[in-house]
Design a protein around this motif. Structure first.
Motif, mmCIF file in Angstrom:
data_model
loop_
_atom_site.group_PDB
_atom_site.id
_atom_site.type_symbol
_atom_site.label_atom_id
_atom_site.label_comp_id
_atom_site.label_asym_id
_atom_site.label_seq_id
_atom_site.Cartn_x
_atom_site.Cartn_y
_atom_site.Cartn_z
ATOM 1 N N PHE A 114 0.840 -1.208 0.000
ATOM 2 C CA PHE A 114 0.000 0.000 0.000
ATOM 3 C C PHE A 114 0.870 1.250 0.000
ATOM 4 O O PHE A 114 0.553 2.242 -0.655
ATOM 5 C CB PHE A 114 -0.944 0.012 1.198
ATOM 6 N N ASP A 115 1.988 1.190 0.709
ATOM 7 C CA ASP A 115 2.891 2.346 0.748
ATOM 8 C C ASP A 115 3.417 2.696 -0.642
ATOM 9 O O ASP A 115 3.746 3.865 -0.910
ATOM 10 C CB ASP A 115 4.069 2.063 1.681
ATOM 11 N N LEU A 116 3.480 1.723 -1.526
ATOM 12 C CA LEU A 116 4.001 1.958 -2.871
ATOM 13 C C LEU A 116 2.982 2.630 -3.789
ATOM 14 O O LEU A 116 3.356 3.176 -4.830
ATOM 15 C CB LEU A 116 4.445 0.628 -3.499
ATOM 16 N N VAL A 117 1.714 2.602 -3.422
ATOM 17 C CA VAL A 117 0.673 3.182 -4.290
ATOM 18 C C VAL A 117 -0.095 4.310 -3.606
ATOM 19 O O VAL A 117 -0.938 4.954 -4.233
ATOM 20 C CB VAL A 117 -0.327 2.093 -4.752
ATOM 21 N N ALA A 118 0.206 4.549 -2.332
ATOM 22 C CA ALA A 118 -0.557 5.555 -1.582
ATOM 23 C C ALA A 118 -0.377 6.938 -2.182
ATOM 24 O O ALA A 118 0.735 7.358 -2.503
ATOM 25 C CB ALA A 118 -0.110 5.557 -0.119
ATOM 26 N N GLY A 119 -1.496 7.651 -2.329
ATOM 27 C CA GLY A 119 -1.449 9.010 -2.856
ATOM 28 C C GLY A 119 -1.525 10.059 -1.776
ATOM 29 O O GLY A 119 -1.326 11.249 -2.028
#
Length: 260
Positions: A84-89
């Motif tokens: 999730f940290d890799l796609v969090a906006g």
């Protein structure tokens, strides 16, 4: 409910593409909504998303739990925290996002109600703010001329705060597409206008043409404008940005149309 823990998962790869590229969003015809507020606004207005993605650490968060009760379980994806940290906006927000099919606006054959035309407004934050003001003012249609910022980008959606879901948004418009369909007079702001917007009769439907942040309304659209209006600025500076100026005009029309 699906539980995704691998970077090689096809769903994660698709999500990473959507969050990282406007081109990928346009190609897939899908958009991503970050956070509980936008997610709730979408559910209230348009119903079920394609998917709801939530991190492991926030799955039991009170606001997330309340929202998940409104979503069909088979649409929910639990994503490993590291992924999730890799796609969090959103930084330091609640780890939840919706994947939606981007609503496709329709171009009416006859436009006789209030509308707004964005003529090359390039800043996504300005586009979002304008859409937010338009929705709040009861505008039905927003037509984005080619060259304007993408109405469904992360920054635009964040600035619009859910307004996208209450407007008929049509992108890639041209003068040739719109002009024959418009049955309302067009107005635009100008520092050289003889009349102030507060002295202009706005009780009937109008179309507002909003120009580029630097160049203003293009000559081809200005040729179609019935009247230009000014916004008095007694401070002596032309300090209003395009989003603020548009909001003033839209809500002057709201003021004039109030009963009594």
């Amino acid at each position: 409910m699906k539980h995704v823990t691998s970077r090689e998962n096809a769903l994660f790869k698709h999500l990473k593409a959507l969050t990282g590229s406007t081109h990928a969003r346009r190609k897939a015809g899908q958009s991503v909504l970050d956070g509980v507020h936008l997610a709730q606004a979408y559910l209230d207005a348009l119903g079920q998303p394609v998917q709801c993605v939530v991190s492991e650490r926030h799955y039991d968060h009170a606001e997330v739990a309340q929202l998940l009760r409104q979503i069909e379980p088979e649409r929910v994806v639990l994503l490993a925290d590291a992924l999730f940290d890799l796609v969090a906006g959103v930084v330091n927000g609640i780890d939840l996002m919706l994947v939606i099919d981007t609503p496709r606006g329709h171009l009416p054959s006859h436009i006789d109600t209030d509308c707004i035309i964005l003529d090359g407004v390039q800043d996504a934050g300005n586009v979002g703010s304008i859409l937010r003001s338009a929705a709040a003012a009861g505008i039905q249609h927003a037509f984005l001329v080619t060259g304007s910022a993408f109405a469904w980008s992360t920054k635009t959606l964040r600035a619009a705060m859910g307004a996208n879901f209450h407007l008929n948004i049509v992108e890639h418009c041209t003068l040739d597409m719109l002009a024959p369909r418009l049955a309302v007079p067009l107005l635009a702001t100008s520092s050289h206008a003889q009349a102030a917007v507060f002295d202009t009769d706005l009780r009937a439907p109008v179309g507002w043409v909003v120009g580029n942040e630097g160049a203003g309304v293009s000559p081809e659209w200005m040729a179609k404008v019935s009247r230009t209006v000014g916004i008095p600025q007694p401070g002596g500076l032309e300090s209003l940005n395009v989003a603020a100026a548009t909001a003033i005009c839209l809500f002057e029309a709201v003021r004039q149309r109030r009963p009594g």
